[in-house]
Enzyme design. Structure first.
Site, short mmCIF file in Angstrom:
data_model
loop_
_atom_site.label_atom_id
_atom_site.label_comp_id
_atom_site.label_asym_id
_atom_site.label_seq_id
_atom_site.Cartn_x
_atom_site.Cartn_y
_atom_site.Cartn_z
N GLU A 100 1.96 5.83 11.74
CA GLU A 100 2.70 4.62 12.12
C GLU A 100 3.96 4.60 11.27
OE1 GLU A 100 1.95 2.94 14.65
OE2 GLU A 100 -0.11 3.63 14.97
N HIS A 136 2.21 -2.21 15.48
CA HIS A 136 1.10 -1.84 14.60
C HIS A 136 0.61 -2.96 13.68
CE1 HIS A 136 4.36 -1.46 11.75
NE2 HIS A 136 4.81 -0.34 12.29
N HIS A 163 -1.92 -0.73 17.55
CA HIS A 163 -1.90 0.66 17.10
C HIS A 163 -2.33 0.71 15.63
CE1 HIS A 163 0.49 2.66 20.43
NE2 HIS A 163 0.46 1.37 20.78
N ASP A 221 -6.26 5.46 16.09
CA ASP A 221 -5.67 6.30 17.13
C ASP A 221 -6.05 7.76 16.94
OD1 ASP A 221 -4.60 4.04 18.16
OD2 ASP A 221 -2.50 4.56 17.85
#
Length: 238
Positions: free
Chosen positions: A14, A62, A155, A160
């Site tokens: 991220e 995120h 996210h 992920d």
């Protein structure tokens, strides 16, 4: 001699934005270790203080705020720890050039050698070959292969990476989850997905063991008797 199973690392990042050359930074990395395409249970996860503000647009994706990241370590202080976990394994990512770009930018900033692009395995490129013209986001591919992502609200690098590890197995033909060819019922919901990406859930159907396909002597005799009654079959007529 039996070959040693390949060790691979599935990872996701991220960031504060889209381009490390414009000052964007990596703020989270999540890594899943696999050996022989099987998860070992060994993971690596870390948040980083980006030493800059977090754009609103990135935070909405995120959920990582300036306040949350303010007391996290700098990437440079954790670089050796990360590199030790990665080792010399191939690195699997979705749209891998993006993640490699940020990872190598952070390593360069920390005075460390970058990761060779020869180690890159891009699941987006793999999916593009298998499903041309289809939606190829991680979400869309999880839907296609029946991978549960109901717990994914925003996210997150480790989450992920966990989803991507399952997708990677599917893309490489590992567990055949989407085809439902298991020899015995494991109690899990099976999915069949077509190119429209609409799942057909088969979890409520009773499991049926595979049937033999060779005709029995009785079946062959019955077929012969039936053909004798037909006279001249249509496929024998001129």
């Amino acid at each position: 001699m039996t070959a040693t199973p390949l060790r691979e690392i599935v990872f996701d990042t991220e960031t504060t934005g889209f381009d490390p050359r414009n000052g964007d930074r990596m703020v989270e990395i999540g890594c899943i270790e696999m050996v022989g395409r099987v998860e070992t249970g060994k993971n690596y996860h870390c948040y980083y203080n980006p030493e800059r503000d977090m754009p609103k647009s990135a935070e909405e994706i995120h959920g990582l705020s300036d306040v949350f990241l303010s007391d996290k370590p700098l990437f440079a202080d954790k670089a050796d720890e990360l590199l030790e976990f990665l080792g010399d394994a191939p690195l699997v990512a979705h749209n891998a050039t993006f993640d490699f770009g940020f990872l190598n930018a952070e390593l360069e900033r920390a005075g460390k050698p970058g990761i060779s692009m020869d180690r890159m395995v891009d699941t987006l490129a793999m999916a593009r070959v298998k499903h041309p013209g289809a939606k190829l986001s991680l979400d869309a591919l999880c839907t296609r292969y029946g991978i549960d992502r109901s717990h994914r609200v925003k996210h997150g690098a480790l989450l992920d990476a966990e989803l991507l590890a399952q997708l990677y197995i599917e893309l490489t033909g590992g567990r055949q989850i989407g085809l439902g060819l298991a020899a015995e019922d494991n109690g899990q919901t099976r999915h069949i997905a077509d190119d429209s990406e609409n799942d057909i859930t088969a979890g409520d159907r009773p499991f049926r063991a595979p049937r033999p396909h060779k005709a029995s002597a009785e079946e062959l005799a019955a077929n012969t008797a039936f053909l004798e009654k037909m006279g001249i079959p249509i496929w024998h007529r001129g």
